[in-house]
Scaffold this active site. Structure first.
Site, PDB file in Angstrom:
ATOM      1  N   GLU A   1      -7.424   6.357 -11.650  1.00  0.00           N
ATOM      2  CA  GLU A   1      -7.076   6.068 -10.424  1.00  0.00           C
ATOM      3  C   GLU A   1      -6.352   7.265  -9.558  1.00  0.00           C
ATOM      4  O   GLU A   1      -5.569   7.992  -9.831  1.00  0.00           O
ATOM      5  CB  GLU A   1      -6.092   5.011 -10.425  1.00  0.00           C
ATOM      6  CG  GLU A   1      -5.653   4.363  -9.229  1.00  0.00           C
ATOM      7  CD  GLU A   1      -4.537   4.956  -8.358  1.00  0.00           C
ATOM      8  OE1 GLU A   1      -4.794   5.811  -7.379  1.00  0.00           O
ATOM      9  OE2 GLU A   1      -3.407   4.988  -8.843  1.00  0.00           O
TER      10      GLU A   1
ATOM     11  N   CYS B   1      -0.308   6.963  -3.410  1.00  0.00           N
ATOM     12  CA  CYS B   1      -1.822   7.213  -3.378  1.00  0.00           C
ATOM     13  C   CYS B   1      -2.415   6.219  -2.514  1.00  0.00           C
ATOM     14  O   CYS B   1      -3.456   6.485  -1.986  1.00  0.00           O
ATOM     15  CB  CYS B   1      -2.275   6.981  -4.804  1.00  0.00           C
ATOM     16  SG  CYS B   1      -1.865   5.278  -5.467  1.00  0.00           S
TER      17      CYS B   1
END
Length: 393
Positions: A21, A55
């Site tokens: 990820e 993120c």
């Protein structure tokens, strides 16, 4: 993530899973019906909490030209109230960046924007230390000016008007697919954007940070991750293995055909990518794959996940994209693999040696194409192999 991926591939162990990820150029689409106060609250939280070091943090605010002046003015006003300083103090809204290197990278990006973009606002409050970056916002001329993830409290604003589908396509074209925010009071538009976006998490009328395990499974696609999503029902299975198998290398006897890129492009553009689950299952029924259709309806249907009162959370499964099936024969087992890939919403690139090509060009392939499967959904490519594995393109 790509370095790790290549290292694992070179190690020769096919059972070592990689779940990556990574970051994103996370956008928020604001249309002319959105509530400005709600938008500003979501923007400030998404872009500047944790000093933008999430993120999923908002990087690109796409606000409709009809309300852009007012929303941008309100965002600037909210930024003026943010206090930058020691994270240990309760009065601090924005703390430091993680280290000097991160600060230097953000500082260089801000310097470039000061020369090439329009400064909207910068938070003036508080005493900044050597690794602090004050929240700052710029207006860009176009979405495509965003090329790299900026991991800090820097907001990029773009005005838009016209077709929202074209806007979503431009965001998709950036190549990242982690999070997307949508601010609108039109339910059908929110659903349309969510369906069109190639984004892991789509948040409607809220901020884009703080996904909750079991409620909003988290993860991206494209340059933003490999899947499956953390905190979701499929995550644990990615780590599971039942038997050990020996790795068999692929030995290409010839270079790929000249039309390989064209075939991949046709497969990616196939209408099958947008076919609904009901349409895919109807096709499976027509080609006498009723058992697989039943399984697909049960496993691929939209799931409603638990969440707070007044909030709806849905998990939807989408096809991976173009699947390359590398096989030595086109027997029933191989066809079952093709059917499963198509049922999940993928398109197929069939890389077959000459013998299997002759077999596949016969009745079996035409049978699989029955029931209205678009021509581009299955591209047959000559590719002689000594060994065969399944691979994702």
């Amino acid at each position: 993530a790509q370095i790790i991926n290549r290292t694992l591939a070179e190690g020769g162990d096919p059972l070592r899973p990689l779940i990556a990820e990574t970051g994103g150029l996370n956008a928020m689409i604001v249309d002319s019906t959105a509530l400005p106060e709600q938008v500003v609250d979501a923007v400030v939280q998404s872009a500047f909490r944790s000093a933008g070091q999430r993120c999923s943090a908002l990087r690109l605010l796409c606000v409709h030209d009809g309300i852009a002046d007012g929303v941008i003015e309100m965002v600037a006003g909210a930024m003026a109230e943010l206090r930058v300083g020691d994270a240990a103090q309760l009065s601090t809204d924005v703390g430091p960046l993680i280290d000097a290197e991160a600060h230097a990278n953000i500082a260089r990006h801000v310097e470039r924007l000061l020369r090439s973009a329009k400064l909207v606002a910068a938070s003036p409050r508080g005493a900044a230390g050597p690794t602090h970056q004050v929240p700052i916002a710029f207006e860009l001329a176009r979405i495509e000016d965003m090329t790299d993830e900026v991991f800090g409290p820097v907001l990029h604003i773009v005005r838009w008007s016209g077709d929202v589908d074209a806007l979503v396509d431009r965001i998709n074209a950036l190549g990242y697919g982690l999070t997307l925010g949508v601010q609108t009071r039109i339910d059908r538009r929110a659903e349309r954007i969510a369906d069109r976006a190639r984004i892991g998490n789509v948040y409607i009328n809220r901020n884009t940070i703080g996904a909750v395990v079991g409620v909003q499974p988290f993860g991206g696609e494209g340059l933003s991750g490999t899947g499956p999503k953390a905190g979701g029902p499929h995550y644990l299975l990615r780590f599971a293995a039942t038997t050990a198998v020996a790795a068999t290398p692929i030995a290409l006897k010839a270079t790929p055909p000249a039309d390989l890129d064209a075939a991949i492009a046709r497969a990616r553009a196939s209408a099958w990518n947008d076919a609904t689950l009901d349409a895919r299952c109807a096709w499976l029924d027509l080609v006498r794959a009723g058992a697989l259709a039943t399984q697909a309806r049960a496993q691929l249907a939209t799931q409603t996940l638990p969440g707070p009162t007044g909030e709806r959370n849905e998990l939807r499964l989408h096809g991976r994209g173009v699947i390359a099936s590398i096989a030595t024969v086109a027997d029933a087992a191989t066809q079952a693999q093709w059917q499963a890939a198509l049922a999940a919403g993928n398109t197929l690139l069939l890389a077959l040696p000459p013998a299997a090509r002759e077999q596949a060009d016969g009745v079996r392939i035409y049978w699989l194409r029955a029931g209205g499967l678009p021509e581009g959904a299955m591209q047959i490519i000559d590719a002689p192999f000594d060994a065969a594995v399944a691979a994702i393109v």
